[in-house]
Motif scaffolding. Structure first.
Motif, PDB file in Angstrom:
ATOM      1  N   CYS A   1      -4.460  -4.547  -9.817  1.00 42.46           N
ATOM      2  CA  CYS A   1      -3.224  -4.444 -10.600  1.00 42.46           C
ATOM      3  C   CYS A   1      -2.336  -5.658 -10.378  1.00 42.46           C
ATOM      4  CB  CYS A   1      -2.464  -3.169 -10.239  1.00 42.46           C
ATOM      5  SG  CYS A   1      -1.006  -2.948 -11.291  1.00 42.46           S
ATOM      6  N   HIS A   2      -1.969  -6.260 -11.502  1.00 43.48           N
ATOM      7  CA  HIS A   2      -1.159  -7.476 -11.483  1.00 43.48           C
ATOM      8  C   HIS A   2       0.289  -7.205 -11.872  1.00 43.48           C
ATOM      9  CE1 HIS A   2      -4.744 -10.219 -11.234  1.00 43.48           C
ATOM     10  NE2 HIS A   2      -5.332  -9.148 -11.749  1.00 43.48           N
ATOM     11  N   CYS A   3       0.726  -5.939 -11.780  1.00 42.17           N
ATOM     12  CA  CYS A   3       2.109  -5.642 -12.184  1.00 42.17           C
ATOM     13  C   CYS A   3       3.094  -6.180 -11.137  1.00 42.17           C
ATOM     14  CB  CYS A   3       2.305  -4.148 -12.437  1.00 42.17           C
ATOM     15  SG  CYS A   3       2.648  -3.141 -10.970  1.00 42.17           S
ATOM     16  N   ARG A   4       4.325  -6.331 -11.569  1.00 42.78           N
ATOM     17  CA  ARG A   4       5.344  -6.887 -10.668  1.00 42.78           C
ATOM     18  C   ARG A   4       5.594  -5.973  -9.478  1.00 42.78           C
ATOM     19  NH1 ARG A   4       5.019 -12.036 -11.902  1.00 42.78           N
ATOM     20  NH2 ARG A   4       5.984 -12.633 -13.870  1.00 42.78           N
ATOM     21  N   TRP A   5       5.463  -4.668  -9.693  1.00 45.20           N
ATOM     22  CA  TRP A   5       5.689  -3.723  -8.591  1.00 45.20           C
ATOM     23  C   TRP A   5       4.658  -3.954  -7.486  1.00 45.20           C
ATOM     24  CZ3 TRP A   5       9.408   0.334  -8.334  1.00 45.20           C
ATOM     25  CH2 TRP A   5      10.276   0.373  -9.429  1.00 45.20           C
ATOM     26  N   CYS A   6       3.409  -4.087  -7.881  1.00 41.72           N
ATOM     27  CA  CYS A   6       2.364  -4.298  -6.875  1.00 41.72           C
ATOM     28  C   CYS A   6       2.513  -5.667  -6.220  1.00 41.72           C
ATOM     29  CB  CYS A   6       0.980  -4.134  -7.503  1.00 41.72           C
ATOM     30  SG  CYS A   6       0.602  -2.409  -7.918  1.00 41.72           S
ATOM     31  N   GLN A   7       2.938  -6.641  -6.998  1.00 43.12           N
ATOM     32  CA  GLN A   7       3.165  -7.972  -6.410  1.00 43.12           C
ATOM     33  C   GLN A   7       4.238  -7.894  -5.332  1.00 43.12           C
ATOM     34  OE1 GLN A   7       3.918 -10.764  -9.616  1.00 43.12           O
ATOM     35  NE2 GLN A   7       1.952 -10.332 -10.588  1.00 43.12           N
ATOM     36  N   ARG A   8       5.318  -7.177  -5.638  1.00 38.08           N
ATOM     37  CA  ARG A   8       6.415  -7.080  -4.658  1.00 38.08           C
ATOM     38  C   ARG A   8       5.980  -6.275  -3.430  1.00 38.08           C
ATOM     39  NH1 ARG A   8      10.187  -5.486  -7.975  1.00 38.08           N
ATOM     40  NH2 ARG A   8       9.679  -3.297  -7.700  1.00 38.08           N
ATOM     41  N   GLU A   9       5.264  -5.154  -3.691  1.00 35.77           N
ATOM     42  CA  GLU A   9       4.904  -4.283  -2.564  1.00 35.77           C
ATOM     43  C   GLU A   9       3.911  -4.950  -1.606  1.00 35.77           C
ATOM     44  OE1 GLU A   9       3.707  -0.697  -4.557  1.00 35.77           O
ATOM     45  OE2 GLU A   9       5.676  -0.588  -5.508  1.00 35.77           O
ATOM     46  N   THR A  10       3.122  -5.869  -2.127  1.00 33.94           N
ATOM     47  CA  THR A  10       2.160  -6.555  -1.265  1.00 33.94           C
ATOM     48  C   THR A  10       2.666  -7.921  -0.820  1.00 33.94           C
ATOM     49  OG1 THR A  10       1.084  -7.536  -3.197  1.00 33.94           O
ATOM     50  CG2 THR A  10       0.168  -5.464  -2.379  1.00 33.94           C
ATOM     51  N   GLY A  11       3.719  -8.422  -1.475  1.00 35.76           N
ATOM     52  CA  GLY A  11       4.160  -9.786  -1.209  1.00 35.76           C
ATOM     53  C   GLY A  11       3.139 -10.799  -1.666  1.00 35.76           C
ATOM     54  N   SER A  12       2.304 -10.393  -2.644  1.00 33.07           N
ATOM     55  CA  SER A  12       1.186 -11.234  -3.041  1.00 33.07           C
ATOM     56  C   SER A  12       1.054 -11.254  -4.571  1.00 33.07           C
ATOM     57  CB  SER A  12      -0.084 -10.710  -2.366  1.00 33.07           C
ATOM     58  OG  SER A  12      -1.162 -11.580  -2.601  1.00 33.07           O
ATOM     59  N   SER A  13      -0.130 -11.504  -5.071  1.00 31.46           N
ATOM     60  CA  SER A  13      -0.313 -11.687  -6.509  1.00 31.46           C
ATOM     61  C   SER A  13      -0.826 -10.438  -7.209  1.00 31.46           C
ATOM     62  CB  SER A  13      -1.294 -12.829  -6.764  1.00 31.46           C
ATOM     63  OG  SER A  13      -0.805 -13.998  -6.149  1.00 31.46           O
ATOM     64  N   TYR A  14      -1.420  -9.526  -6.468  1.00 36.60           N
ATOM     65  CA  TYR A  14      -1.957  -8.287  -7.045  1.00 36.60           C
ATOM     66  C   TYR A  14      -2.333  -7.364  -5.898  1.00 36.60           C
ATOM     67  CZ  TYR A  14      -6.056 -11.234  -6.176  1.00 36.60           C
ATOM     68  OH  TYR A  14      -6.976 -12.079  -5.596  1.00 36.60           O
ATOM     69  N   VAL A  15      -2.619  -6.131  -6.264  1.00 40.15           N
ATOM     70  CA  VAL A  15      -3.166  -5.201  -5.279  1.00 40.15           C
ATOM     71  C   VAL A  15      -4.532  -4.751  -5.791  1.00 40.15           C
ATOM     72  CG1 VAL A  15      -2.255  -3.026  -6.241  1.00 40.15           C
ATOM     73  CG2 VAL A  15      -2.607  -3.246  -3.769  1.00 40.15           C
ATOM     74  N   ILE A  16      -5.448  -4.463  -4.882  1.00 41.51           N
ATOM     75  CA  ILE A  16      -6.744  -3.901  -5.258  1.00 41.51           C
ATOM     76  C   ILE A  16      -6.800  -2.485  -4.699  1.00 41.51           C
ATOM     77  CG2 ILE A  16      -9.245  -4.201  -5.256  1.00 41.51           C
ATOM     78  CD1 ILE A  16      -8.797  -7.133  -4.576  1.00 41.51           C
ATOM     79  N   ASN A  17      -6.895  -1.515  -5.613  1.00 40.22           N
ATOM     80  CA  ASN A  17      -6.883  -0.106  -5.239  1.00 40.22           C
ATOM     81  C   ASN A  17      -8.235   0.531  -5.523  1.00 40.22           C
ATOM     82  OD1 ASN A  17      -4.176   0.277  -4.378  1.00 40.22           O
ATOM     83  ND2 ASN A  17      -3.470   0.356  -6.506  1.00 40.22           N
ATOM     84  N   ALA A  18      -8.824   1.138  -4.508  1.00 40.28           N
ATOM     85  CA  ALA A  18     -10.031   1.945  -4.679  1.00 40.28           C
ATOM     86  C   ALA A  18      -9.593   3.374  -4.967  1.00 40.28           C
ATOM     87  CB  ALA A  18     -10.896   1.899  -3.421  1.00 40.28           C
ATOM     88  N   VAL A  19      -9.912   3.867  -6.154  1.00 41.88           N
ATOM     89  CA  VAL A  19      -9.466   5.202  -6.566  1.00 41.88           C
ATOM     90  C   VAL A  19     -10.517   6.213  -6.117  1.00 41.88           C
ATOM     91  CG1 VAL A  19      -8.623   6.597  -8.484  1.00 41.88           C
ATOM     92  CG2 VAL A  19      -8.411   4.088  -8.572  1.00 41.88           C
ATOM     93  N   ILE A  20     -10.115   7.143  -5.243  1.00 37.76           N
ATOM     94  CA  ILE A  20     -11.092   8.050  -4.631  1.00 37.76           C
ATOM     95  C   ILE A  20     -10.437   9.400  -4.337  1.00 37.76           C
ATOM     96  CG2 ILE A  20     -10.590   7.178  -2.295  1.00 37.76           C
ATOM     97  CD1 ILE A  20     -13.635   7.573  -1.695  1.00 37.76           C
ATOM     98  N   GLU A  21     -11.274  10.450  -4.344  1.00 37.02           N
ATOM     99  CA  GLU A  21     -10.790  11.785  -4.019  1.00 37.02           C
ATOM    100  C   GLU A  21     -10.220  11.784  -2.592  1.00 37.02           C
ATOM    101  OE1 GLU A  21     -13.783  10.864  -5.086  1.00 37.02           O
ATOM    102  OE2 GLU A  21     -14.759  12.431  -6.284  1.00 37.02           O
ATOM    103  N   ALA A  22      -9.094  12.487  -2.425  1.00 38.55           N
ATOM    104  CA  ALA A  22      -8.444  12.532  -1.106  1.00 38.55           C
ATOM    105  C   ALA A  22      -9.380  13.095  -0.045  1.00 38.55           C
ATOM    106  CB  ALA A  22      -7.164  13.369  -1.177  1.00 38.55           C
ATOM    107  N   ASP A  23     -10.226  14.073  -0.432  1.00 37.80           N
ATOM    108  CA  ASP A  23     -11.089  14.693   0.595  1.00 37.80           C
ATOM    109  C   ASP A  23     -12.288  13.823   0.940  1.00 37.80           C
ATOM    110  OD1 ASP A  23     -12.695  15.066  -1.608  1.00 37.80           O
ATOM    111  OD2 ASP A  23     -12.586  17.268  -1.578  1.00 37.80           O
ATOM    112  N   ARG A  24     -12.397  12.662   0.332  1.00 40.67           N
ATOM    113  CA  ARG A  24     -13.429  11.702   0.734  1.00 40.67           C
ATOM    114  C   ARG A  24     -12.846  10.584   1.606  1.00 40.67           C
ATOM    115  NH1 ARG A  24     -18.068  11.212  -3.897  1.00 40.67           N
ATOM    116  NH2 ARG A  24     -17.926  13.345  -4.697  1.00 40.67           N
ATOM    117  N   VAL A  25     -11.593  10.751   2.005  1.00 40.79           N
ATOM    118  CA  VAL A  25     -10.987   9.812   2.960  1.00 40.79           C
ATOM    119  C   VAL A  25     -10.760  10.565   4.262  1.00 40.79           C
ATOM    120  CG1 VAL A  25      -9.101   8.211   3.423  1.00 40.79           C
ATOM    121  CG2 VAL A  25      -9.843   8.604   1.051  1.00 40.79           C
TER     122      VAL A  25
END
Ligand SMILES: [Zn+2]
Ligand SMILES: [Zn+2]
Length: 160
Positions: free
Chosen positions: A32-56
């Protein structure tokens, strides 16, 4: 690392207090290259692995949950190490607690999960060059058009 890390996906925070393992591949990986993700990471994008909670699985330690504002206005819950405060995953209002967005950069081997799609490229930092062979969207996509059938089925099962 461990044998489990050969088949699963282990990760953790910077100080080592919180460790987790994803017990399968995620359903999908978003960059995700949105401004929110840029700010939250202090970087250019975030990479999110979308997974069921019970598999973590929490291997060691327990994260603390911090509520922060989100672009949707509905808020985002971020799981952070209580000591070093590194963000490990998020829950978004849309999919609730059943689905986690694990930050791929916190895996021991983040190279194993390249993005399946780039989203919000409308605010992509201009020097970031995207690969031709990965779908990219100015905002978001329809899951039914991008996710593999097996992942859609997993998502349906997780959301009940
Ligand atoms: Zn930590
Ligand atoms: Zn974003």
């Amino acid at each position: 690392m461990t044998d489990n890390n050969e088949t699963g996906f282990e990760g953790g925070c910077t100080c080592g207090q919180v460790r987790y393992r994803m017990t399968s591949r995620p359903m999908f990986v978003n960059c995700c290259h949105c401004r929110w993700c840029q700010r939250e990471t202090g970087s250019s994008y975030v990479i999110n692995a979308v997974i069921e909670a019970d598999r973590v699985v929490h291997v060691q330690g327990e994260p603390e949950i911090v509520e922060i504002p989100s672009a949707s206005g509905k808020g985002q819950r971020v799981a952070r190490c209580p000591a070093c405060k590194i963000a490990l995953w998020s829950n978004y209002a849309g999919s609730g607690d059943a689905i986690r967005y694990v930050r791929v950069g916190t895996l021991d081997n983040p190279d194993r999960l390249p993005p399946d799609a780039h989203v919000f490229t409308v605010s992509k930092q201009p020097w970031v060059v995207l690969p031709d062979d990965t779908p990219a969207f100015s905002e978001f996509y329809r899951r039914s058009e991008q996710w593999p059938a097996e992942s859609l089925e997993r998502s349906r099962a997780a959301l009940g």
